[in-house]
Design a protein around this motif. Structure first.
Motif, PDB file in Angstrom:
ATOM      1  N   GLY A 143       0.813  -1.211   0.000  1.00 32.74           N
ATOM      2  CA  GLY A 143       0.000   0.000   0.000  1.00 32.74           C
ATOM      3  C   GLY A 143       0.845   1.258   0.000  1.00 32.74           C
ATOM      4  N   ASP A 144       0.225   2.370  -0.404  1.00 35.48           N
ATOM      5  CA  ASP A 144       0.918   3.639  -0.584  1.00 35.48           C
ATOM      6  C   ASP A 144       0.263   4.735   0.260  1.00 35.48           C
ATOM      7  N   ASN A 145       0.952   5.880   0.313  1.00 37.04           N
ATOM      8  CA  ASN A 145       0.397   7.117   0.884  1.00 37.04           C
ATOM      9  C   ASN A 145       0.071   7.020   2.373  1.00 37.04           C
ATOM     10  N   CYS A 146       0.880   6.306   3.138  1.00 40.84           N
ATOM     11  CA  CYS A 146       0.633   6.183   4.574  1.00 40.84           C
ATOM     12  C   CYS A 146       1.513   7.157   5.356  1.00 40.84           C
ATOM     13  N   GLU A 147       1.066   7.477   6.566  1.00 48.05           N
ATOM     14  CA  GLU A 147       1.830   8.320   7.477  1.00 48.05           C
ATOM     15  C   GLU A 147       2.063   7.582   8.786  1.00 48.05           C
ATOM     16  N   VAL A 148       3.294   7.634   9.273  1.00 50.33           N
ATOM     17  CA  VAL A 148       3.674   7.052  10.561  1.00 50.33           C
ATOM     18  C   VAL A 148       4.382   8.158  11.335  1.00 50.33           C
ATOM     19  N   PHE A 149       3.769   8.623  12.424  1.00 48.28           N
ATOM     20  CA  PHE A 149       4.341   9.777  13.109  1.00 48.28           C
ATOM     21  C   PHE A 149       3.980   9.781  14.592  1.00 48.28           C
ATOM     22  N   ASN A 150       4.849  10.435  15.360  1.00 48.79           N
ATOM     23  CA  ASN A 150       4.613  10.668  16.790  1.00 48.79           C
ATOM     24  C   ASN A 150       4.426   9.375  17.575  1.00 48.79           C
ATOM     25  N   ASN A 151       5.132   8.322  17.190  1.00 51.30           N
ATOM     26  CA  ASN A 151       5.085   7.062  17.926  1.00 51.30           C
ATOM     27  C   ASN A 151       6.339   6.904  18.777  1.00 51.30           C
ATOM     28  N   PHE A 152       6.201   6.154  19.876  1.00 51.13           N
ATOM     29  CA  PHE A 152       7.326   5.802  20.740  1.00 51.13           C
ATOM     30  C   PHE A 152       7.613   4.310  20.592  1.00 51.13           C
ATOM     31  N   PHE A 153       8.834   3.980  20.198  1.00 47.30           N
ATOM     32  CA  PHE A 153       9.282   2.590  20.106  1.00 47.30           C
ATOM     33  C   PHE A 153      10.356   2.387  21.170  1.00 47.30           C
ATOM     34  N   LEU A 154      10.030   1.658  22.218  1.00 46.11           N
ATOM     35  CA  LEU A 154      10.942   1.459  23.344  1.00 46.11           C
ATOM     36  C   LEU A 154      11.227  -0.029  23.460  1.00 46.11           C
ATOM     37  N   ALA A 155      12.135  -0.515  22.632  1.00 43.49           N
ATOM     38  CA  ALA A 155      12.406  -1.950  22.567  1.00 43.49           C
ATOM     39  C   ALA A 155      13.238  -2.440  23.739  1.00 43.49           C
ATOM     40  N   ASN A 156      13.995  -1.530  24.352  1.00 41.20           N
ATOM     41  CA  ASN A 156      14.794  -1.868  25.544  1.00 41.20           C
ATOM     42  C   ASN A 156      15.763  -3.023  25.299  1.00 41.20           C
ATOM     43  N   GLY A 157      16.341  -3.071  24.083  1.00 40.23           N
ATOM     44  CA  GLY A 157      17.339  -4.087  23.766  1.00 40.23           C
ATOM     45  C   GLY A 157      16.781  -5.468  23.494  1.00 40.23           C
ATOM     46  N   LYS A 158      15.465  -5.598  23.314  1.00 38.75           N
ATOM     47  CA  LYS A 158      14.874  -6.904  23.044  1.00 38.75           C
ATOM     48  C   LYS A 158      15.299  -7.382  21.662  1.00 38.75           C
ATOM     49  N   SER A 159      15.623  -8.666  21.553  1.00 40.38           N
ATOM     50  CA  SER A 159      16.064  -9.211  20.273  1.00 40.38           C
ATOM     51  C   SER A 159      14.937  -9.152  19.244  1.00 40.38           C
ATOM     52  N   PHE A 160      15.325  -9.067  17.988  1.00 37.08           N
ATOM     53  CA  PHE A 160      14.419  -9.050  16.847  1.00 37.08           C
ATOM     54  C   PHE A 160      13.403  -7.917  16.965  1.00 37.08           C
ATOM     55  N   SER A 161      13.919  -6.723  17.249  1.00 39.10           N
ATOM     56  CA  SER A 161      13.037  -5.560  17.375  1.00 39.10           C
ATOM     57  C   SER A 161      13.488  -4.462  16.426  1.00 39.10           C
ATOM     58  N   GLY A 162      12.521  -3.769  15.878  1.00 41.16           N
ATOM     59  CA  GLY A 162      12.781  -2.626  15.018  1.00 41.16           C
ATOM     60  C   GLY A 162      11.736  -1.563  15.261  1.00 41.16           C
ATOM     61  N   GLY A 163      11.804  -0.501  14.467  1.00 40.06           N
ATOM     62  CA  GLY A 163      10.803   0.549  14.569  1.00 40.06           C
ATOM     63  C   GLY A 163       9.795   0.445  13.448  1.00 40.06           C
ATOM     64  N   ILE A 164      10.236   0.831  12.234  1.00 43.79           N
ATOM     65  CA  ILE A 164       9.325   0.922  11.091  1.00 43.79           C
ATOM     66  C   ILE A 164       9.987   0.273   9.886  1.00 43.79           C
TER      67      ILE A 164
END
Length: 582
Positions: A266-287
């Motif tokens: 899909g196209d034309n999406c917005e991802v904003f103002n999010n908090f990603f707090l993985a705290n060093g957990k394995s296999f984690s990313g943001g976007i």
């Protein structure tokens, strides 16, 4: 002198309210329901309830099925809910203790009663689904908790706990290309475990939310996913799976999780103002990004790790992972990233900040991201790469501009336009509680470049200046939005956190609840004619708890002299109303 004027009175009676105590009474009430009907479920454990309602309500007079007291109505055993028609609201129920064998083909809640009767303008709110799982032998069978269909529907203020096995928690499969305009907000997704294990694996359909599918992914959904909290969530690489166009994902918090928010199709999406707090957990990313014309901005990303639990690397994750595409990609393949803006994001302690040109197969996934702007991003203590370039950007509009790092490495940007990218040794960010924020004299202050009309606020809700800062924060903007934490569950997000009344414009009295005088000065009185009141709480309109008292009294006097002017919510034993202090 302060006066209190109630917007809604807790002692108003609804002549269309029906109180039901058995499955048969519930079925009969549904059959007789019309616009404006409210069906109240007795506080008790209900077994093998199967609701199917296909009725037409209106915005002013919806049809509501609700718990007598939210949290005191339990659906157990072979139970499911099917909603068809329009303006059907379902509220306040806890789903728990499934049968030994769950029918995996039937979701717990389905926004249609048949293939020709989807629900539109319907709402599921203030519910809890608690480990309502298929048995161990069925974990590889797809069991989805909620199938979202139709248009203009809402899922809000609910908790989804302990999902395991294959199957999304909320899945809008989008069988047609019609826009949806759904809203999924203020929900709590926690303690998911992967199929067959507690270790993340590569099986699909283990996400929290999926919007769309491959076949309709090039059409627009216009769905918004916001103010949700994902905690201890471990399933697959996609916590959220976007497979449709023009969706927005904002103000969500991800904590102690594996996977990423994935723009898969899909196209034309917005991802904003999010908090990603993985705290060093394995296999984690943001976007993760695939497709065209996306805007990714004002995200705060901390502690991501692009490695499996066995410490082997994955090409699928980074703080922000920009994938390569496939030439003439099939709908279920990898579309080339084009015309995408990745600006004003902050990365802290990520092994990879931004990865450009990720690929799972270099022979087929070989279309480099095209016309991508990577600008005004902050990388702080990223210990492997601040920006990793595995494939050079293409297109005349591509550029790296005014990105700043403290430690970590910028890979070579090749011949792509690059200007103002800085490497500093100190002073970029400082720890403030659990987060990192801009200190006075940070090189990020006023270092933003470019004209982005959507960049009006920062990640904390503060207003951006004309000469704006690099990163997700605007120094001195005094925004008050913070990531959700465990203390917010049941107060701001999840089951029990709703601070609004049911849209039937009334609160059914339990036994003669009253609040008076109306208007009043300085003192609010909560009174019950027959039963004792166990608790009273008052919240501000944002959901912050301001007052709480517990007592087994019929009459409680509350001093509100210290309250400022504004709108508040009073909650007496689960029955809520807004009031205004003047």
């Amino acid at each position: 002198m302060r006066k209190i004027t109630f917007i809604l009175l807790v002692f108003v009676c609804n002549v269309n309210a029906q109180y039901v105590t058995t499955n048969t009474e519930l079925s009969n009430a549904i059959s007789a329901a019309s616009a404006g009907t409210t069906i109240i479920l007795k506080n008790q454990t209900w077994t093998n309830v199967q609701i199917s309602i296909n009725k037409i309500g209106t915005s002013a007079n919806p049809i509501t099925i609700k718990a007598e007291t939210p949290g005191s109505v339990f659906f157990e055993g072979a139970t499911n809910v099917k909603l068809g028609g329009s303006y059907i609201y379902f509220e306040g129920v806890v789903f728990q203790n499934p049968p030994a064998s769950v029918s995996t083909g039937t979701p717990i809640i389905d926004f249609r009663t048949s293939s020709s009767s989807e629900c539109n303008n319907c709402k599921v709110t203030n519910i809890k689904i608690d480990a309502f799982n298929q048995g161990t032998s069925q974990q590889t069978s797809v069991f989805k908790w909620i199938l979202l269909r139709g248009s203009n529907n809402e899922i809000s203020y609910s908790s989804f706990l302990g999902k395991h096995g294959v199957g999304s928690i909320i899945n809008d499969n989008r069988d047609s290309s019609n826009p949806n305009y759904h809203k999924i907000h203020h929900n709590y997704f926690a303690n998911r475990t992967p199929q067959g294990t507690s270790v993340v694996n590569d099986d699909n359909d283990q996400d929290a939310i999926r919007i769309g599918n491959s076949s309709t992914s090039l059409s627009n959904s216009f769905t918004e996913v916001y103010d949700n909290y994902f905690y201890n969530f471990v399933g697959e690489i996609e916590v959220i799976s976007n497979k449709s166009g023009s969706n927005k994902y904002y103000n969500n918090t991800f904590e102690d999780y594996s996977g990423a928010l994935t723009l898969r199709h899909g196209d034309n999406c917005e991802v904003f103002n999010n908090f990603f707090l993985a705290n060093g957990k394995s296999f984690s990313g943001g976007i993760r990004i695939m497709g065209e014309n996306h805007k990714i901005y004002n995200n705060y990303i901390q502690g991501t790790r692009a490695k499996y639990p066995n410490n082997s690397s994955t090409n699928g994750l980074a703080g922000i992972n920009i994938h390569n595409g496939i030439l003439n990609s099939p709908l279920n393949g990898y579309y080339q990233v084009k015309n995408t803006l990745i600006v004003n994001n902050t990365f802290i302690d990520c092994d990879l900040g931004i990865r450009v040109g990720a690929t799972f197969s270099s022979s087929t996934q070989n279309q480099a991201p095209q016309d991508v702007v990577i600008g005004n991003n902050l990388m702080f203590e990223n210990y492997t790469r601040a920006i990793q370039v595995t494939t050079q950007l293409t297109g005349t509009s591509s550029k790296y501009e005014n990105n700043i790092k403290q430690n970590g490495v910028f890979d070579s940007f090749g011949s792509v336009t690059a200007a103002g990218n800085l490497s500093v040794s100190s002073g970029l960010l400082q720890a403030v509680g659990v987060l990192y924020k801009l200190p006075v004299n940070s090189p990020a202050i006023d270092y933003g470049s470019g004209i982005y009309t959507f960049l009006t606020n920062d990640v904390f809700g503060g207003i951006r200046e004309v000469t704006f800062d690099a990163g997700a924060e605007e120094y001195g903007a005094t925004g008050t939005i913070m990531p959700y934490t465990q203390t917010d569950v049941g107060i701001k997000v999840g089951f029990g956190a709703s601070n609004t009344l049911s849209n039937n414009k009334e609160v059914i009295k339990k036994v003669g609840f009253k609040v008076y005088p109306v208007p009043t000065t300085d003192t609010l009185v909560v009174f019950s004619e027959t039963t004792t009141i166990k608790f009273v709480k008052i919240f501000d309109i944002s959901g912050k708890l301001l007052f709480e008292t517990q007592a087994n009294l019929k009459k409680i006097d509350i001093d509100i002299k210290h309250f400022s002017k504004g709108v508040y919510i009073v909650d007496a034993d689960g029955y809520k109303s807004k009031f205004v202090v003047k």
